[in-house]
Scaffold this motif. Structure first.
Motif, mmCIF file in Angstrom:
data_model
loop_
_atom_site.group_PDB
_atom_site.id
_atom_site.type_symbol
_atom_site.label_atom_id
_atom_site.label_comp_id
_atom_site.label_asym_id
_atom_site.label_seq_id
_atom_site.Cartn_x
_atom_site.Cartn_y
_atom_site.Cartn_z
ATOM 1 N N GLN A 79 0.871 -1.171 0.000
ATOM 2 C CA GLN A 79 0.000 0.000 0.000
ATOM 3 C C GLN A 79 0.909 1.222 0.000
ATOM 4 O OE1 GLN A 79 -2.908 -0.244 3.106
ATOM 5 N NE2 GLN A 79 -3.624 1.826 2.711
ATOM 6 N N PHE A 80 0.582 2.174 -0.877
ATOM 7 C CA PHE A 80 1.444 3.344 -1.017
ATOM 8 C C PHE A 80 0.801 4.583 -0.404
ATOM 9 C CE2 PHE A 80 2.727 0.409 -4.295
ATOM 10 C CZ PHE A 80 4.099 0.434 -4.201
ATOM 11 N N GLY A 81 1.641 5.521 -0.028
ATOM 12 C CA GLY A 81 1.175 6.748 0.620
ATOM 13 C C GLY A 81 0.616 7.769 -0.343
ATOM 14 N N HIS A 82 0.419 8.993 0.146
ATOM 15 C CA HIS A 82 -0.335 9.970 -0.619
ATOM 16 C C HIS A 82 0.328 10.420 -1.904
ATOM 17 C CE1 HIS A 82 2.371 12.794 1.283
ATOM 18 N NE2 HIS A 82 1.891 13.746 0.519
ATOM 19 N N LEU A 83 1.650 10.328 -2.015
ATOM 20 C CA LEU A 83 2.289 10.714 -3.275
ATOM 21 C C LEU A 83 2.567 9.493 -4.153
ATOM 22 C CD1 LEU A 83 4.620 13.642 -2.233
ATOM 23 C CD2 LEU A 83 2.531 13.752 -3.548
ATOM 24 N N GLY A 84 2.078 8.348 -3.739
ATOM 25 C CA GLY A 84 2.094 7.182 -4.612
ATOM 26 C C GLY A 84 3.385 6.397 -4.648
ATOM 27 N N LEU B 18 -9.976 22.665 -6.162
ATOM 28 C CA LEU B 18 -9.022 21.550 -6.144
ATOM 29 C C LEU B 18 -8.736 21.202 -4.693
ATOM 30 C CD1 LEU B 18 -6.538 22.646 -8.910
ATOM 31 C CD2 LEU B 18 -7.994 20.653 -8.970
ATOM 32 N N ARG B 19 -9.123 20.016 -4.303
ATOM 33 C CA ARG B 19 -8.899 19.615 -2.908
ATOM 34 C C ARG B 19 -8.317 18.197 -2.882
ATOM 35 N NH1 ARG B 19 -13.855 21.154 0.867
ATOM 36 N NH2 ARG B 19 -15.044 19.695 -0.372
ATOM 37 N N GLY B 20 -7.501 17.922 -1.888
ATOM 38 C CA GLY B 20 -6.976 16.565 -1.692
ATOM 39 C C GLY B 20 -5.833 16.233 -2.631
ATOM 40 N N ASN B 21 -5.382 14.996 -2.537
ATOM 41 C CA ASN B 21 -4.250 14.542 -3.345
ATOM 42 C C ASN B 21 -4.746 13.695 -4.507
ATOM 43 O OD1 ASN B 21 -2.269 15.611 -1.547
ATOM 44 N ND2 ASN B 21 -2.817 13.972 -0.146
ATOM 45 N N ALA B 22 -3.869 13.500 -5.484
ATOM 46 C CA ALA B 22 -4.208 12.657 -6.632
ATOM 47 C C ALA B 22 -4.290 11.202 -6.177
ATOM 48 C CB ALA B 22 -3.154 12.818 -7.711
ATOM 49 N N THR B 23 -5.353 10.523 -6.550
ATOM 50 C CA THR B 23 -5.462 9.104 -6.212
ATOM 51 C C THR B 23 -5.305 8.246 -7.461
ATOM 52 O OG1 THR B 23 -7.839 9.250 -6.424
ATOM 53 C CG2 THR B 23 -6.921 9.430 -4.196
ATOM 54 N N ARG B 24 -5.289 8.877 -8.619
ATOM 55 C CA ARG B 24 -5.012 8.164 -9.870
ATOM 56 C C ARG B 24 -4.011 8.996 -10.658
ATOM 57 N NH1 ARG B 24 -11.037 7.942 -12.340
ATOM 58 N NH2 ARG B 24 -9.902 6.708 -13.841
ATOM 59 N N VAL B 103 1.403 12.690 -11.852
ATOM 60 C CA VAL B 103 2.604 12.611 -12.689
ATOM 61 C C VAL B 103 2.308 13.391 -13.967
ATOM 62 C CG1 VAL B 103 4.144 11.087 -13.966
ATOM 63 C CG2 VAL B 103 3.380 10.445 -11.702
ATOM 64 N N LEU B 104 3.086 14.437 -14.209
ATOM 65 C CA LEU B 104 2.818 15.336 -15.337
ATOM 66 C C LEU B 104 3.463 14.824 -16.624
ATOM 67 C CD1 LEU B 104 3.655 18.694 -13.508
ATOM 68 C CD2 LEU B 104 1.424 17.633 -13.733
ATOM 69 N N PHE B 105 4.731 14.442 -16.515
ATOM 70 C CA PHE B 105 5.483 13.993 -17.696
ATOM 71 C C PHE B 105 6.245 12.714 -17.350
ATOM 72 C CE2 PHE B 105 5.020 18.504 -18.381
ATOM 73 C CZ PHE B 105 4.818 18.626 -19.739
ATOM 74 N N GLU B 106 6.486 11.897 -18.368
ATOM 75 C CA GLU B 106 7.350 10.721 -18.181
ATOM 76 C C GLU B 106 8.341 10.677 -19.324
ATOM 77 O OE1 GLU B 106 5.222 7.068 -17.561
ATOM 78 O OE2 GLU B 106 3.912 8.000 -16.095
ATOM 79 N N ILE B 107 9.478 10.081 -19.056
ATOM 80 C CA ILE B 107 10.519 9.942 -20.080
ATOM 81 C C ILE B 107 10.980 8.491 -20.115
ATOM 82 C CG2 ILE B 107 12.901 10.557 -20.667
ATOM 83 C CD1 ILE B 107 12.360 13.364 -19.800
ATOM 84 N N ALA B 108 11.160 7.965 -21.313
ATOM 85 C CA ALA B 108 11.648 6.584 -21.486
ATOM 86 C C ALA B 108 12.799 6.584 -22.477
ATOM 87 C CB ALA B 108 10.525 5.699 -21.986
ATOM 88 N N GLY B 109 13.654 5.595 -22.354
ATOM 89 C CA GLY B 109 14.695 5.371 -23.355
ATOM 90 C C GLY B 109 15.974 6.160 -23.172
ATOM 91 N N VAL B 110 16.158 6.818 -22.008
ATOM 92 C CA VAL B 110 17.409 7.544 -21.738
ATOM 93 C C VAL B 110 17.909 7.192 -20.336
ATOM 94 C CG1 VAL B 110 17.027 9.522 -23.273
ATOM 95 C CG2 VAL B 110 16.121 9.576 -20.965
ATOM 96 N N PRO B 111 19.216 7.330 -20.087
ATOM 97 C CA PRO B 111 19.728 7.066 -18.733
ATOM 98 C C PRO B 111 19.195 8.087 -17.723
ATOM 99 C CG PRO B 111 21.529 7.278 -20.313
ATOM 100 C CD PRO B 111 20.296 7.660 -21.024
ATOM 101 N N GLU B 112 19.344 7.742 -16.440
ATOM 102 C CA GLU B 112 18.738 8.565 -15.383
ATOM 103 C C GLU B 112 19.268 10.000 -15.356
ATOM 104 O OE1 GLU B 112 18.556 6.829 -11.490
ATOM 105 O OE2 GLU B 112 18.101 8.755 -10.574
ATOM 106 N N ASP B 113 20.590 10.178 -15.570
ATOM 107 C CA ASP B 113 21.141 11.534 -15.482
ATOM 108 C C ASP B 113 20.569 12.444 -16.556
ATOM 109 O OD1 ASP B 113 22.450 9.917 -17.279
ATOM 110 O OD2 ASP B 113 24.336 10.999 -17.167
#
Lengths: 214, 139
Positions: A79-84, B18-24, B103-113
């Protein structure tokens, strides 16, 4: 298992509920529950640092030492926290080492095919973990995938080298990694062209007109 | 191109809160690394596009950028020097509703740095605090 099953020391939790779970977390422990095999569920807490260290390594099976004895447990859910991303609770299922289970195993990618070095070609990992069916004692920590020997432009689940005793539960046709060609038009400047004064189609607009006519 | 819906049911919306945190949409799903919002905000289509362009310029056709939010809320604004009243104004821009954890953006196919540097450039274009995240533990 390619490793010794690590032992986690569990403390029994006598007071349950979110308020007490929060207090447990404040002391550097993670609330957990042990269930399965027709026995009563037991609420415990585990050392957070130790448990997360093993979970990040991809270990699924633990020996959990409770005051009533030692039990072999499989991590069933997190189970994960509020920031997932922060683990706040662990579900542990009692298992036998010879029991067959289905678990998600992380794919560890190594290297890249020669074609991926070209400009405009991107190697995309579609799957980062696959579902594997195997005995508890055979659960791998991760599956190493050598992409330098990738056949063609795509790699499917059926072509993965699985450890002995493991069968993929994910569909064999599912894409694991593939080479994608990034088009020039998808680039910044080309896409910067100002949008036409386009407005979305309003689905209820016609109905309003009909209502006015009536 | 600035994003907006193709088809909508109603031309204008109430403001809402806008209230609360993102749940999805609160963990990395498509790429290997992501940029996570830490505040509430209406993120306009232009801001999302600015982030995308900043990342693509930095990555120079290596790696793939995924946009995880879509501006589907019409925001109306009265023109300058307009007297109050005379009904709700026309749509000025489209916005995505962002809650902490999205999560606004995601990146794939490159190293972490490289992914970190690209996300830092996106974060500079964002009107809110963001943080760099990786994939979460799978069991």
């Amino acid at each position: 298992m390619s490793h010794e099953t690590p032992t986690l020391e569990a403390h029994l939790r006598d007071r349950l509920g979110s308020r007490y779970a929060k207090r447990v977390r404040a002391t550097g422990r993670i609330p957990a529950v042990i269930y399965g095999h027709g026995q009563d569920p037991v609420s415990v807490s585990l050392d957070a640092k130790e448990a997360l260290h093993f979970l990040h390594q991809g270990i699924h099976v633990f020996q959990v030492a409770t005051p009533s004895g030692q039990e072999t447990c499989l991590v069933k859910d997190l189970q994960f926290g509020h920031l997932g991303d922060n683990v706040i609770h662990i579900d542990l299922a009692r298992v036998d080492l010879d029991e067959e289970v289905e678990v998600l195993v992380h794919l560890q990618f190594a290297g890249a095919p020669a074609a991926a070095a070209k400009s405009g070609v991107v190697l995309t990992h579609v799957l980062n973990e696959i579902s594997v069916r195997c005995k508890v004692r055979d659960i791998p920590e991760s599956i190493r995938v050598d992409l330098t020997k990738m056949p063609g432009d795509a790699l499917h689940v059926g072509e993965l080298p699985l450890p002995a005793g493991c069968v993929a539960a994910t569909a064999k046709e599912a894409l694991v990694a593939h080479l994608e060609f990034v088009s020039e038009t998808a680039e910044g400047e080309a896409a910067e062209a100002p949008a036409a004064t386009a407005t979305p189609e309003v689905l209820t607009a016609r109905k309003e007109k009909e209502g006015e006519g009536a | 191109m600035v994003m907006m819906p193709k088809r909508i049911r109603f031309r204008k919306q109430q403001r809402g809160r806008l209230r609360g945190n993102a749940t999805r949409g609160n963990y990395v799903s498509f790429g290997e690394f992501g940029l996570q919002a830490l505040e509430h905000h209406w993120l306009s289509a232009r801001q999302i596009d600015a982030g995308r362009i900043a990342a693509q310029h930095y990555l120079r056709r290596q790696g793939k950028v995924f946009i995880r939010v879509f501006p589907d809320k019409p925001i109306s604004k009265k023109p300058l020097e307009q007297r109050m009243g005379k009904g709700k104004a026309e749509t000025a821009f489209w916005a995505a509703r962002i809650k902490p954890g999205t999560v606004l953006f995601e990146i794939a196919g490159v190293p972490e740095d490289i992914a970190r540097a690209a996300m830092a450039r996106i974060a500079h274009k964002m009107p809110i605090r963001c943080r760099f995240v990786g994939r979460r533990i799978a069991v």
